[in-house]
Design an enzyme around this catalytic site. Structure first.
Site, mmCIF file in Angstrom:
data_model
loop_
_atom_site.group_PDB
_atom_site.id
_atom_site.type_symbol
_atom_site.label_atom_id
_atom_site.label_comp_id
_atom_site.label_asym_id
_atom_site.label_seq_id
_atom_site.Cartn_x
_atom_site.Cartn_y
_atom_site.Cartn_z
ATOM 1 N N GLY A 1 0.842 -1.193 0.000
ATOM 2 C CA GLY A 1 0.000 0.000 0.000
ATOM 3 C C GLY A 1 0.873 1.237 0.000
ATOM 4 O O GLY A 1 2.098 1.142 0.153
ATOM 5 N N LYS A 2 0.287 2.377 -0.196
ATOM 6 C CA LYS A 2 1.049 3.629 -0.108
ATOM 7 C C LYS A 2 0.074 4.773 0.077
ATOM 8 O O LYS A 2 -1.093 4.674 -0.328
ATOM 9 C CB LYS A 2 1.849 3.854 -1.403
ATOM 10 C CG LYS A 2 3.067 4.741 -1.221
ATOM 11 C CD LYS A 2 4.256 3.954 -0.691
ATOM 12 C CE LYS A 2 5.494 4.809 -0.545
ATOM 13 N NZ LYS A 2 6.695 3.996 -0.329
ATOM 14 N N GLY A 3 0.555 5.839 0.673
ATOM 15 C CA GLY A 3 -0.279 7.025 0.847
ATOM 16 C C GLY A 3 0.491 8.261 0.469
ATOM 17 O O GLY A 3 1.723 8.229 0.357
#
Ligand code: NAD
Length: 417
Positions: free
Chosen positions: A103-105
């Site tokens: 995931g990444k933000g």
């Protein structure tokens, strides 16, 4: 941004799937992120006004475990970049075989333009808005470009307050006082240093005879430079967003790191006898043994790849090399240790941090570093071996291992219902 980094991910996955002999249905799901959340984050500024910042949290895969990946604060963050970074996390966690997806933000903001109080309010409001999809069993953020341990502390506190009790395992890369792990701050750079030693050993290059150039003296670049300096390598060129410096006899890396550790200090203000100032292009094409891009994506592209003089590239950053550049480097015999292997030290120690939090244990730094080195060596050797066997690049070797693990996990789980 003209070059879409997610296209880079898809092209690499397609190539690996072909080499593995997969039918399209075997890996179709891997081509799409599982879940994408966009948020508009209102923040009360110090002057009393309100600004709204765009933010994202994207979960590419949770097939092998909870999503895992950093939060980036940068003015050029966009959805395709975050999608690519999330997918790279899936393959990174698979290649080093830790039980996570990817995931990444990110938030579209230049953090250097905000006060600490504004940064804290932005982080807390963003955390509140992504809280429904994160958690120790769901998705565990960490630092990336423009964020650090202090920011992760605010994420931990906000999520904990929303739930009424301390939940340190929701985020990694925290301050030690909040359940952060010994060795996490250095882990990504330590992994880059280890991978540099391993590849030099394979190529018969003594590290004491190696010269090194590092693009991006942030968390990853500065630790990589310092640890390689301590190993006896001559670090002759380094850069940051303000430009680069070069010294043929080798730069005083501890002094540079000390100077850069003050908030707001950039290389443009640093002075050392015998150094000259160079630009970003000159750094990338300097005549060195090892080049470590540790800034942002798409730095080595079709325009400059043919002029790279380094024998070895160790990718500290995520996605610093475009697909076209990869082909040129391969033709020119430049050996490249890919991002999903070279910079995986950070996520490996993030995993150790999460394990310690879940068990309420605290490991000693030497223990963490030893476990990291064991993991890195195993991952490097397996990638090197498959690349040799299949007569392909180390990047493709890493993807062959990672994609196989993700696809096999998907097949065992099945597509439900
Ligand atoms: P950081 O914010 O600490 O540092 C980024 C550095 O790059 C800064 O020194 C900045 O001045 C420099 N920079 C920006 N644009 C530049 C340019 N055009 N030319 C030269 N330098 C430039 O970020 P970081 O955490 O060190 O991350 C760097 C890279 O490593 C990113 O690609 C990130 O995704 C990747 N990465 C980080 C971690 C981690 O644990 N922090 C883990 C794995 C991968």
């Amino acid at each position: 941004m003209s070059y879409n980094p997610y296209d880079n991910v898809l092209a690499t996955v397609e190539k690996a799937a072909e080499l593995l002999g997969y039918a399209p249905e075997d890996y179709e799901a891997v081509k799409y992120p599982e879940r994408e959340l966009s948020v508009s984050v209102p923040v009360r500024m110090d002057d009393g006004g309100v600004r709204v910042f765009q933010g994202f949290r994207i979960q590419h895969s949770t097939v092998r475990g909870p999503a895992k990946g950093g939060i980036r604060y940068h003015q050029n963050v966009n959805k395709d970049e975050v999608k690519a970074l999330a997918a790279w996390m899936t393959f990174k966690c698979a290649v080093v075989d830790i039980p996570y997806g990817g995931g990444k933000g990110g938030i579209v903001v230049d953090p250097s333009t905000l006060s600490i109080a504004e940064l804290q309010r932005l982080t807390r409001r963003f955390t509140t808005m992504i809280a429904p999809i994160i958690g120790p069993d769901r998705d565990i953020p960490a630092p990336d470009v423009g964020t650090n341990a202090e920011v992760m502390g605010w994420v931990m506190d906000t999520y904990s307050m929303l739930n009424g009790h301390a939940i340190p395992a929701v985020v990694t890369g925290k301050p030690l006082q909040l359940g952060g792990s010994q060795g996490r701050g250095e882990a990504t750079g330590r992994g880059v240093m280890l991978n540099t030693l391993y590849i030099c050993e394979k190529l018969g290059i003594a590290i004491q005879n190696a010269t090194v150039a590092v693009q991006g003296m942030g968390n990853v670049g500065s630790v990589s430079a310092r640890l390689l300096y301590e190993q006896g390598a001559k670090v002759v060129a380094v850069s940051d967003v303000s430009g680069g410096i070069y010294k043929a006899e080798g730069l005083n890396i501890p002094a540079i790191c000390q100077y850069l550790s003050k908030r707001g200090n950039l290389l443009s203000g640093y002075e050392e006898a015998g150094m000259t100032r160079i630009n970003n292009e000159e750094l990338l094409t300097s005549d060195v043994t090892v080049l470590i891009p540790a800034a942002l994506e798409n730095q080595i592209d079709a325009q400059n790849a043919g002029r790279i003089r380094a024998k070895v590239i160790v990718e500290g950053a995520n996605g610093p090399t475009t697909i076209e550049a990869d082909d040129i480097l391969e033709k020119n015999g430049v050996v490249l240790v890919p991002d999903i292997l070279a910079n995986a030290g950070g996520v490996v120690v993030s995993y150790f941090e999460w394990v310690q939090n879940l068990q309420a244990l605290e490991w000693e730094e030497q223990d963490v570093n030893d476990k990291l080195a064991k993991n890195m060596r195993k991952a490097f050797d397996s990638v090197y071996a498959i690349a040799e066997k299949k007569k392909t690049t180390l990047r493709m070797g890493a993807y062959l291992i990672a994609l196989k693990r993700v696809v096999e996990a998907t097949q065992f789980r099945g597509i439900w219902p």
